[in-house]
Design a protein around this motif. Structure first.
Motif, PDB file in Angstrom:
ATOM      1  N   LYS A 192       0.792  -0.816  -0.219  1.00 26.46           N
ATOM      2  CA  LYS A 192      -0.002   0.267  -0.002  1.00 26.46           C
ATOM      3  C   LYS A 192       0.702   0.913  -0.319  1.00 26.46           C
ATOM      4  O   LYS A 192       0.648   2.328   0.302  1.00 26.46           O
ATOM      5  N   SER A 241       0.601   0.064  -8.759  1.00 29.94           N
ATOM      6  CA  SER A 241       0.136  -0.103 -10.316  1.00 29.94           C
ATOM      7  C   SER A 241       1.154   0.094 -11.319  1.00 29.94           C
ATOM      8  O   SER A 241      -0.016   0.267 -12.001  1.00 29.94           O
ATOM      9  N   ARG A 269      -5.449  -6.143 -11.188  1.00 34.21           N
ATOM     10  CA  ARG A 269      -5.651  -5.001  -9.758  1.00 34.21           C
ATOM     11  C   ARG A 269      -5.961  -3.449 -11.685  1.00 34.21           C
ATOM     12  O   ARG A 269      -5.437  -3.198 -11.387  1.00 34.21           O
ATOM     13  N   THR A 319      -7.830   0.287  -9.223  1.00 36.09           N
ATOM     14  CA  THR A 319      -7.524   1.162  -8.764  1.00 36.09           C
ATOM     15  C   THR A 319      -9.014   1.782  -8.335  1.00 36.09           C
ATOM     16  O   THR A 319      -8.957   2.749  -9.219  1.00 36.09           O
ATOM     17  N   GLU A 341      -9.059   2.948  -3.868  1.00 36.29           N
ATOM     18  CA  GLU A 341      -8.582   1.458  -3.091  1.00 36.29           C
ATOM     19  C   GLU A 341      -8.226   0.581  -4.284  1.00 36.29           C
ATOM     20  O   GLU A 341      -8.503   1.177  -5.191  1.00 36.29           O
ATOM     21  N   THR A 342      -7.054   0.114  -4.037  1.00 37.93           N
ATOM     22  CA  THR A 342      -7.267  -1.606  -4.515  1.00 37.93           C
ATOM     23  C   THR A 342      -7.476  -2.474  -4.746  1.00 37.93           C
ATOM     24  O   THR A 342      -8.129  -3.094  -3.693  1.00 37.93           O
TER      25      THR A 342
END
Lengths: 459, 284
Positions: free
Chosen positions: A243, A248, B226, B228, B232-233
């Motif tokens: 986190k 990503s 994944r 977002t 949040e992922t």
């Protein structure tokens, strides 16, 4: 007079420089001569402390005695009475904290190479002997096993040997779970895992692949279909991320994704196999466990310059000493006491660097591990194109979601007693799905205990 | 093995197949997807379920030849079989309580919008279905689409069917005319779904999109999918594939969809390598 050498016979290995460029098995295994010499180091202690260190209670002195006599097939058969996957355990068990940690020879000198001998006996039986094992006559009972990793395979094998009609359900296209998708070829050859699975099939276990329990069918439906017991060994498959910003970006993988591409999908042969894996020239692997070592060593074999980034020190690393040692030998860099803070991307959304901060160890935490604390002003950029996050996994939520009356823990694990009994009648569970991410052998031990409980409850 | 029981070419690049897969057909619901693998060397590729027949035990998939594996799939015929076919995966779409909906499909997304529209329509909702294609020749499933909604609008980029423009223009007209939708469902290429979300946001209409990111296992294990959402992922395979489009980080989703672009080109080269000479040839 036994062999009183204080040192264990070393494991013949592929040269570190050569092996860092291939996916072939690193450890080559004992020869007959070395195996017999090593077996001769065993004192055959009457109280056999080593056995108490084994989660599946392999009669260790008995099988070693067979090797000493040169009866290698006999040694294998002794192991198989308690362990359905000996060739695997001989390779990936942390013997140094289990059987070998209890070995009397280890008090002064090195313990007997129990794991190496187990591997030797299993490889012998697979290559030159027989792997068939007798089963009891059919008892008319039926079980479903969910997940074909180490817990499920062990539970299925033990039930089948007791005469049960067992069906094993696997979500992926190949059975084996983490043995197939997680642990790399160079540590655990897939052909060998396949042979162990074939041996379990030979016991009469039916294996249904491409079957996602929790989607295609529920645990309750398996019970309605007439199963006398359902064992859940669905593992801890959901990857955790830190986190931190940038996770990503393109070029950031969970260790699960990276390893699955390489091991299960054979991306290291791309384009011969269709699944690609993209690895930059510089790779950072975040984490200090066995999975981090596996990911780092895979990336190295794909030609990258690899750095392990771990927030504690080497002493605190959860990985096996042997894995850390192998990784170092292969030229993997270690940035210890270093914590990633942010992954930075280029204009196309691909990773270009990772910002880290240096850490120092503070007071011990609840588990006794010293808590790392950031050193102010020590931030720096590590230039990398690929980041692999290997900081653990959580249990898969699919079964929990679709089995409302199955009690679970707050963190997502299935609640089960030490024999795998859950709070739901006829439903048992074991392995990482219950304990959270642990080891192959602990999962096998759980599968074994659950099989025993299932047989007892249905007697 | 999972036999191909029916193959229907819908247009030059889009093909429909019915696959014998009883375990999937038994539980499949609109919005869910499957993962297939053609052969031992094959990659695992997710495709949205376009339809199912529980009695026959078949599942319908519709795919566009966009990459190496879909092209390889297109080369198979009735009687051939897929090595692996697993599902249903993902959460089904929510249809409860919806009485007025607009379903928007772009390109191949039309094939996926179709079962969603059909499910809502059959549940009694009034459904406006707006679909878009580059030109008239590419229009697929026209009869099926008409039967799956209350009102069908087909747009073409070049106007060759008489309705020139993007799906967003047709939707905008309806919103401007005061249509009150409980939900807008957008399915198609990422830029099209983003455009629909940008359009509906000022109107405050809840907008659901169906994400189809890169993934391997489809059960939550790899985390490759994944997305977002609202900071949040989320994993599209277990939390999705449907998400609130107004909360999706589109820039990130678009960047991630390009992660393996260069590898994809390399794989395609393999497909077009001449078996006789071993030389690569360009794809006409």
């Amino acid at each position: 007079m036994p062999n009183m050498s204080l040192k264990k016979n070393p494991m013949p290995e592929q040269d570190a420089v050569v092996r860092a460029g291939n996916f072939k098995e690193v450890a080559l295994g004992y020869t007959r001569e070395i195996a017999m010499e090593e077996a001769d180091r065993c004192l055959n202690c009457k109280n056999a402390p080593c056995v108490t260190g084994c989660p599946v209670n392999v009669p260790i002195p008995n099988f070693i005695a067979k090797i000493k006599e040169g009866d290698f097939q006999g040694a294998y058969e002794v192991i198989r009475t308690q362990n359905g996957l000996p060739a695997i355990c001989g390779r990936v068990c942390p013997q140094e904290t289990q059987c070998e940690s209890k070995c009397v020879r280890g008090i002064k000198g090195e313990a007997v190479g129990i794991g190496r001998l187990e591997r030797f006996a299993a490889d012998y039986a697979m290559n030159e002997g027989k792997v068939s094992v007798e089963t009891a006559p059919a008892c008319g009972k039926k079980a479903a096993v969910v997940g074909s990793g180490p817990a499920g395979l062990t539970c299925a094998a033990d039930l089948a040997r007791a005469g049960w009609d067992v069906t094993l359900y696997e979500a992926l296209h190949t059975p084996g779970g983490v043995l197939m998708y997680g642990i790399p070829e160079f540590r655990l050859p897939k052909a060998l895992v396949q042979k162990e699975i074939d041996a379990i099939r030979a016991l009469g276990v039916k294996i249904v692949t491409n079957a996602v329990v929790g989607r295609a069918m529920t645990v309750d439906e398996l019970l309605e279909e007439g199963n006398d017991a359902v064992f859940i060994g669905s593992g801890a498959g959901l990857p955790n991320f830190q986190k931190i910003p940038g996770e990503s970006l393109c070029g950031v993988y969970s260790a699960n994704e990276f390893l699955t591409r390489i091991n299960l999908m054979r991306a290291y042969t791309f384009p011969q196999h269709d699944t690609p894996v993209k690895v930059g020239s510089r790779v950072a692997v975040i984490g200090g466990g066995n999975v981090a070592m596996d990911a780092a060593r895979c990336a190295k074999r794909l030609g990258a310059d690899v750095t392990i980034v771990y927030r504690r020190g080497e002493e605190e690393m959860p990985a096996r000493k042997e894995e850390i040692h192998h990784a170092k030998e292969e030229g993997i860099h270690f940035r210890l006491l270093t914590n990633p803070m942010e992954i930075l991307g280029d204009e196309n959304g691909f990773v270009r660097a990772m910002t880290c901060v240096e850490m120092e160890l503070g007071e011990p935490d609840a588990k006794g591990r010293r808590r790392p604390v950031a050193k102010p002003g020590s931030e720096f950029e590590l230039p990398v194109e690929t980041v692999i996050v290997a900081i653990g996994n959580s249990p898969n939520p699919l079964i929990k979601k679709t089995t409302p009356d199955l009690p679970t823990e707050k963190w997502g694990g299935i609640t089960a007693d030490e024999n795998g009994r859950t709070g739901k009648a006829k439903v048992y569970a074991g392995g990482d799905a219950v304990t959270g991410a642990a080891t192959v052998i602990l999962a096998m031990g759980a599968g074994k205990k659950a099989a025993r409980a299932i047989i007892e409850d249905n007697a | 093995m999972f036999p191909i029981v029916k193959k229907r070419v819908l247009n030059d690049t889009v093909t429909l197949m019915e696959i014998q897969a009883p375990l999937v057909a038994r539980k499949a619901q609109p919005g869910q997807f499957i993962i297939f693998r053609i052969d031992e060397e094959g990659e695992r590729v997710p495709l949205t379920i376009a339809g199912y027949d529980r009695e026959k035990g078949t599942v319908t998939i519709i795919f566009q030849k966009v990459g190496y594996t879909t092209e390889k799939l297109d080369n198979l015929n009735e009687g051939d079989a897929l090595l692996d076919f697993v599902g249903p995966l993902g959460e089904p779409s929510h249809t409860e309580g919806i009485t007025r909906a607009a379903v928007i499909g772009g390109g191949l997304g039309v094939a996926i919008a179709y079962p969603q529209a059909k499910a809502l329509h059959e549940a009694g909702a009034k459904v406006d279905l707006i679909v878009g294609f580059r030109n008239e020749d590419l229009i697929i499933l026209q009869e099926e689409l008409a039967a799956a909604c209350t009102d069908l609008t087909i747009m073409t980029d070049d106007g060759s069917n008489g309705h020139k423009g993007f799906v967003t223009q047709a939707l905008e007209e309806k919103l401007k005319a005061g249509e009150q939708y409980d939900v807008v469902i957008a399915i198609g290429p990422l830029p099209m779904m983003r455009a629909v979300c940008n359009l509906t946001k000022p109107y405050g209409v809840k907008t659901i999109v169906s994400m189809n990111p890169i993934m391997i296992d489809g059960t939550g294990m790899c985390g490759g999918c994944r997305v977002t959402v609202g900071g949040e992922t989320k994993f599209a395979c277990v939390d999705g594939p449907d998400f609130d489009g107004h909360l999706v980080d589109w820039d990130e989703a678009i960047a991630r969809s390009r992660m393996f672009r260069s590898e994809e080109a390399k794989a395609k080269e393999k497909l077009h390598k001449c078996r006789l000479t071993g030389e690569a040839r360009s794809h006409a």
